[in-house]
Design a protein around this motif. Structure first.
Motif, PDB file in Angstrom:
ATOM      1  N   VAL A 108       0.868  -1.169   0.000  1.00  0.00           N
ATOM      2  CA  VAL A 108       0.000   0.000   0.000  1.00  0.00           C
ATOM      3  C   VAL A 108       0.909   1.224   0.000  1.00  0.00           C
ATOM      4  O   VAL A 108       1.805   1.332   0.850  1.00  0.00           O
ATOM      5  CB  VAL A 108      -0.938   0.018   1.226  1.00  0.00           C
ATOM      6  N   ILE A 109       0.693   2.121  -0.966  1.00  0.00           N
ATOM      7  CA  ILE A 109       1.516   3.321  -1.087  1.00  0.00           C
ATOM      8  C   ILE A 109       0.647   4.569  -0.954  1.00  0.00           C
ATOM      9  O   ILE A 109      -0.571   4.517  -1.150  1.00  0.00           O
ATOM     10  CB  ILE A 109       2.298   3.346  -2.419  1.00  0.00           C
ATOM     11  N   ARG A 110       1.292   5.670  -0.567  1.00  0.00           N
ATOM     12  CA  ARG A 110       0.602   6.963  -0.491  1.00  0.00           C
ATOM     13  C   ARG A 110       1.535   8.042  -1.007  1.00  0.00           C
ATOM     14  O   ARG A 110       2.758   7.898  -0.955  1.00  0.00           O
ATOM     15  CB  ARG A 110       0.163   7.291   0.925  1.00  0.00           C
ATOM     16  N   PRO A 111       0.964   9.141  -1.518  1.00  0.00           N
ATOM     17  CA  PRO A 111       1.809  10.225  -2.019  1.00  0.00           C
ATOM     18  C   PRO A 111       2.512  10.947  -0.878  1.00  0.00           C
ATOM     19  O   PRO A 111       1.998  11.014   0.244  1.00  0.00           O
ATOM     20  CB  PRO A 111       0.827  11.160  -2.732  1.00  0.00           C
ATOM     21  N   THR A 112       3.696  11.467  -1.168  1.00  0.00           N
ATOM     22  CA  THR A 112       4.466  12.213  -0.165  1.00  0.00           C
ATOM     23  C   THR A 112       4.618  13.675  -0.544  1.00  0.00           C
ATOM     24  O   THR A 112       5.317  14.422   0.135  1.00  0.00           O
ATOM     25  CB  THR A 112       5.870  11.598   0.011  1.00  0.00           C
ATOM     26  N   GLU A 113       3.948  14.085  -1.605  1.00  0.00           N
ATOM     27  CA  GLU A 113       4.082  15.454  -2.098  1.00  0.00           C
ATOM     28  C   GLU A 113       3.553  16.456  -1.078  1.00  0.00           C
ATOM     29  O   GLU A 113       2.517  16.246  -0.442  1.00  0.00           O
ATOM     30  CB  GLU A 113       3.303  15.605  -3.401  1.00  0.00           C
ATOM     31  N   SER A 114       4.272  17.556  -0.924  1.00  0.00           N
ATOM     32  CA  SER A 114       3.805  18.661  -0.078  1.00  0.00           C
ATOM     33  C   SER A 114       4.141  19.981  -0.782  1.00  0.00           C
ATOM     34  O   SER A 114       5.014  20.024  -1.651  1.00  0.00           O
ATOM     35  CB  SER A 114       4.449  18.613   1.306  1.00  0.00           C
ATOM     36  N   ARG A 115       3.427  21.013  -0.403  1.00  0.00           N
ATOM     37  CA  ARG A 115       3.645  22.335  -1.004  1.00  0.00           C
ATOM     38  C   ARG A 115       3.567  23.397   0.073  1.00  0.00           C
ATOM     39  O   ARG A 115       2.795  23.276   1.029  1.00  0.00           O
ATOM     40  CB  ARG A 115       2.589  22.632  -2.067  1.00  0.00           C
ATOM     41  N   ASP A 116       4.355  24.456  -0.109  1.00  0.00           N
ATOM     42  CA  ASP A 116       4.321  25.591   0.807  1.00  0.00           C
ATOM     43  C   ASP A 116       3.237  26.571   0.396  1.00  0.00           C
ATOM     44  O   ASP A 116       2.929  26.706  -0.785  1.00  0.00           O
ATOM     45  CB  ASP A 116       5.677  26.303   0.830  1.00  0.00           C
ATOM     46  N   LEU A 117       2.673  27.244   1.392  1.00  0.00           N
ATOM     47  CA  LEU A 117       1.623  28.239   1.176  1.00  0.00           C
ATOM     48  C   LEU A 117       2.009  29.539   1.855  1.00  0.00           C
ATOM     49  O   LEU A 117       2.785  29.530   2.814  1.00  0.00           O
ATOM     50  CB  LEU A 117       0.301  27.757   1.788  1.00  0.00           C
ATOM     51  N   THR A 118       1.456  30.645   1.384  1.00  0.00           N
ATOM     52  CA  THR A 118       1.621  31.926   2.064  1.00  0.00           C
ATOM     53  C   THR A 118       0.258  32.584   2.169  1.00  0.00           C
ATOM     54  O   THR A 118      -0.624  32.358   1.333  1.00  0.00           O
ATOM     55  CB  THR A 118       2.585  32.872   1.317  1.00  0.00           C
ATOM     56  N   ALA A 119       0.093  33.401   3.207  1.00  0.00           N
ATOM     57  CA  ALA A 119      -1.165  34.119   3.397  1.00  0.00           C
ATOM     58  C   ALA A 119      -0.907  35.381   4.201  1.00  0.00           C
ATOM     59  O   ALA A 119       0.054  35.456   4.969  1.00  0.00           O
ATOM     60  CB  ALA A 119      -2.184  33.235   4.116  1.00  0.00           C
ATOM     61  N   ARG A 132       1.905  24.836   5.134  1.00  0.00           N
ATOM     62  CA  ARG A 132       2.229  23.683   4.296  1.00  0.00           C
ATOM     63  C   ARG A 132       0.982  22.818   4.143  1.00  0.00           C
ATOM     64  O   ARG A 132       0.196  22.679   5.072  1.00  0.00           O
ATOM     65  CB  ARG A 132       3.340  22.868   4.929  1.00  0.00           C
ATOM     66  N   MET A 133       0.847  22.254   2.958  1.00  0.00           N
ATOM     67  CA  MET A 133      -0.209  21.273   2.718  1.00  0.00           C
ATOM     68  C   MET A 133       0.431  20.015   2.140  1.00  0.00           C
ATOM     69  O   MET A 133       1.511  20.077   1.543  1.00  0.00           O
ATOM     70  CB  MET A 133      -1.276  21.832   1.778  1.00  0.00           C
TER      71      MET A 133
END
Length: 91
Positions: free
Chosen positions: A5-16, A57-58
């Motif tokens: 079973v695999i899952r994505p590890t992608e993450s991205r930074d956010l600003t607000a 981060r998301m």
């Protein structure tokens, strides 16, 4: 045969930016697409300003997939880039 079973590890930074923590939270939530999770944030108030600035981060955690391979080495090789192996079981 092994099933992983695999899952994505992608993450991205956010600003607000905003004048309240609630406004910042709303700005972050507006940037998070379906299938992604908002994970954390850090808020600062620059000197001489009433506005708050924040970074966050998301990550994409909700989706999982199964992959198959005849042995553990082949299973690790079959994990696509940007994904992580979570568990392994015999078929």
């Amino acid at each position: 045969m092994l099933i992983g079973v695999i899952r994505p590890t992608e993450s991205r930074d956010l600003t607000a930016e905003g004048e309240t923590l609630e406004a910042i939270h709303d700005a972050f939530m507006a940037q998070v697409p379906e299938g992604w999770q908002f994970t954390h944030s850090s808020v600062a108030m620059p000197k001489g300003s009433k506005a708050l600035t924040a970074t966050g981060r998301m990550a994409r955690w909700g989706e999982t997939r199964e992959i198959e391979a005849p042995d553990l080495d082949a299973l690790h090789t079959a994990v696509p880039e940007g994904w992580s192996l979570m568990s392994v079981r015999r078929a």
